[in-house]
Design a protein around this motif. Structure first.
Motif, PDB file in Angstrom:
ATOM      1  N   MET A   1       0.855  -1.174   0.000  1.00 40.06           N
ATOM      2  CA  MET A   1       0.000   0.000   0.000  1.00 40.06           C
ATOM      3  C   MET A   1       0.897   1.232   0.000  1.00 40.06           C
ATOM      4  O   MET A   1       1.913   1.275   0.669  1.00 40.06           O
ATOM      5  N   ASN A   2       0.534   2.231  -0.766  1.00 34.33           N
ATOM      6  CA  ASN A   2       1.292   3.465  -0.886  1.00 34.33           C
ATOM      7  C   ASN A   2       0.347   4.627  -0.610  1.00 34.33           C
ATOM      8  O   ASN A   2      -0.213   5.216  -1.529  1.00 34.33           O
ATOM      9  N   LYS A   3       0.131   4.966   0.655  1.00 32.51           N
ATOM     10  CA  LYS A   3      -0.768   6.051   1.027  1.00 32.51           C
ATOM     11  C   LYS A   3      -0.116   6.850   2.143  1.00 32.51           C
ATOM     12  O   LYS A   3       0.312   6.287   3.150  1.00 32.51           O
ATOM     13  N   CYS A   4      -0.026   8.151   1.943  1.00 30.72           N
ATOM     14  CA  CYS A   4       0.598   9.044   2.912  1.00 30.72           C
ATOM     15  C   CYS A   4      -0.381  10.168   3.234  1.00 30.72           C
ATOM     16  O   CYS A   4      -1.064  10.674   2.342  1.00 30.72           O
ATOM     17  N   ILE A   5      -0.436  10.563   4.500  1.00 32.65           N
ATOM     18  CA  ILE A   5      -1.323  11.640   4.929  1.00 32.65           C
ATOM     19  C   ILE A   5      -0.479  12.685   5.662  1.00 32.65           C
ATOM     20  O   ILE A   5       0.308  12.341   6.545  1.00 32.65           O
ATOM     21  N   PHE A   6      -0.668  13.959   5.276  1.00 38.22           N
ATOM     22  CA  PHE A   6       0.110  15.046   5.854  1.00 38.22           C
ATOM     23  C   PHE A   6      -0.797  16.207   6.228  1.00 38.22           C
ATOM     24  O   PHE A   6      -1.851  16.412   5.618  1.00 38.22           O
ATOM     25  N   LEU A   7      -0.343  16.989   7.202  1.00 42.08           N
ATOM     26  CA  LEU A   7      -0.985  18.241   7.579  1.00 42.08           C
ATOM     27  C   LEU A   7       0.117  19.286   7.601  1.00 42.08           C
ATOM     28  O   LEU A   7       1.135  19.112   8.289  1.00 42.08           O
ATOM     29  N   GLY A   8      -0.048  20.338   6.808  1.00 41.61           N
ATOM     30  CA  GLY A   8       1.001  21.351   6.741  1.00 41.61           C
ATOM     31  C   GLY A   8       0.508  22.632   6.109  1.00 41.61           C
ATOM     32  O   GLY A   8      -0.651  22.763   5.725  1.00 41.61           O
ATOM     33  N   ARG A   9       1.427  23.592   6.005  1.00 40.64           N
ATOM     34  CA  ARG A   9       1.120  24.913   5.444  1.00 40.64           C
ATOM     35  C   ARG A   9       1.845  25.110   4.117  1.00 40.64           C
ATOM     36  O   ARG A   9       3.009  24.717   3.963  1.00 40.64           O
ATOM     37  N   LEU A  10       1.142  25.748   3.180  1.00 46.52           N
ATOM     38  CA  LEU A  10       1.750  26.086   1.888  1.00 46.52           C
ATOM     39  C   LEU A  10       2.864  27.100   2.086  1.00 46.52           C
ATOM     40  O   LEU A  10       2.699  28.078   2.814  1.00 46.52           O
ATOM     41  N   THR A  11       3.982  26.889   1.419  1.00 45.81           N
ATOM     42  CA  THR A  11       5.116  27.801   1.565  1.00 45.81           C
ATOM     43  C   THR A  11       5.095  28.942   0.557  1.00 45.81           C
ATOM     44  O   THR A  11       5.826  29.912   0.719  1.00 45.81           O
ATOM     45  N   ALA A  12       4.265  28.846  -0.474  1.00 41.71           N
ATOM     46  CA  ALA A  12       4.195  29.879  -1.516  1.00 41.71           C
ATOM     47  C   ALA A  12       2.821  29.806  -2.180  1.00 41.71           C
ATOM     48  O   ALA A  12       2.157  28.778  -2.122  1.00 41.71           O
ATOM     49  N   PRO A  13       2.391  30.892  -2.829  1.00 38.93           N
ATOM     50  CA  PRO A  13       1.115  30.838  -3.553  1.00 38.93           C
ATOM     51  C   PRO A  13       1.202  29.812  -4.690  1.00 38.93           C
ATOM     52  O   PRO A  13       2.167  29.812  -5.453  1.00 38.93           O
ATOM     53  N   PRO A  14       0.238  28.907  -4.803  1.00 40.63           N
ATOM     54  CA  PRO A  14       0.285  27.882  -5.852  1.00 40.63           C
ATOM     55  C   PRO A  14      -0.081  28.452  -7.224  1.00 40.63           C
ATOM     56  O   PRO A  14      -0.925  29.333  -7.330  1.00 40.63           O
ATOM     57  N   GLU A  15       0.578  27.934  -8.256  1.00 41.99           N
ATOM     58  CA  GLU A  15       0.299  28.369  -9.632  1.00 41.99           C
ATOM     59  C   GLU A  15       0.173  27.158 -10.543  1.00 41.99           C
ATOM     60  O   GLU A  15       1.055  26.310 -10.584  1.00 41.99           O
TER      61      GLU A  15
END
Length: 97
Positions: A1-15
């Protein structure tokens, strides 16, 4: 199984950009993952890890529209390796908190 869960903050505005091979919207972004732990003396320590993510299609468009720099996000993903051997995470589900 290949499943990862993360909680974090964006470091830059996404484009979003368009993948030329598939003519599909794609977004690459980085999350800052914060973790607290005790060091060998028992003192509380804050560690930051920076991970790279990629989202495709409607997920990419939604992240670009609603997420801003420092947005807190919950990400479900699969770990992938690119042609140069770098590990990144392909988004399968997300929430902007």
């Amino acid at each position: 199984m290949n499943k990862c869960i993360f909680l974090g903050r964006l470091t830059a505005p996404p484009e979003v950009y368009i993948d030329e091979n598939n003519n599909t919207p794609v977004i690459d972004f980085e999350l800052e993952i914060e973790e607290f732990r005790r060091d060998s003396r028992g003192d509380k320590r804050r560690d930051l890890t920076y991970l790279f993510f990629q989202a495709w299609d409607t997920a990419a468009l939604t992240i670009e529209k609603w997420a801003k720099k420092d947005s807190l996000m919950s990400i479900e993903s699969n770990a992938r390796t690119d042609d140069e051997g770098n590990t990144y995470f392909r988004v399968t589900n997300f929430k902007i908190l």
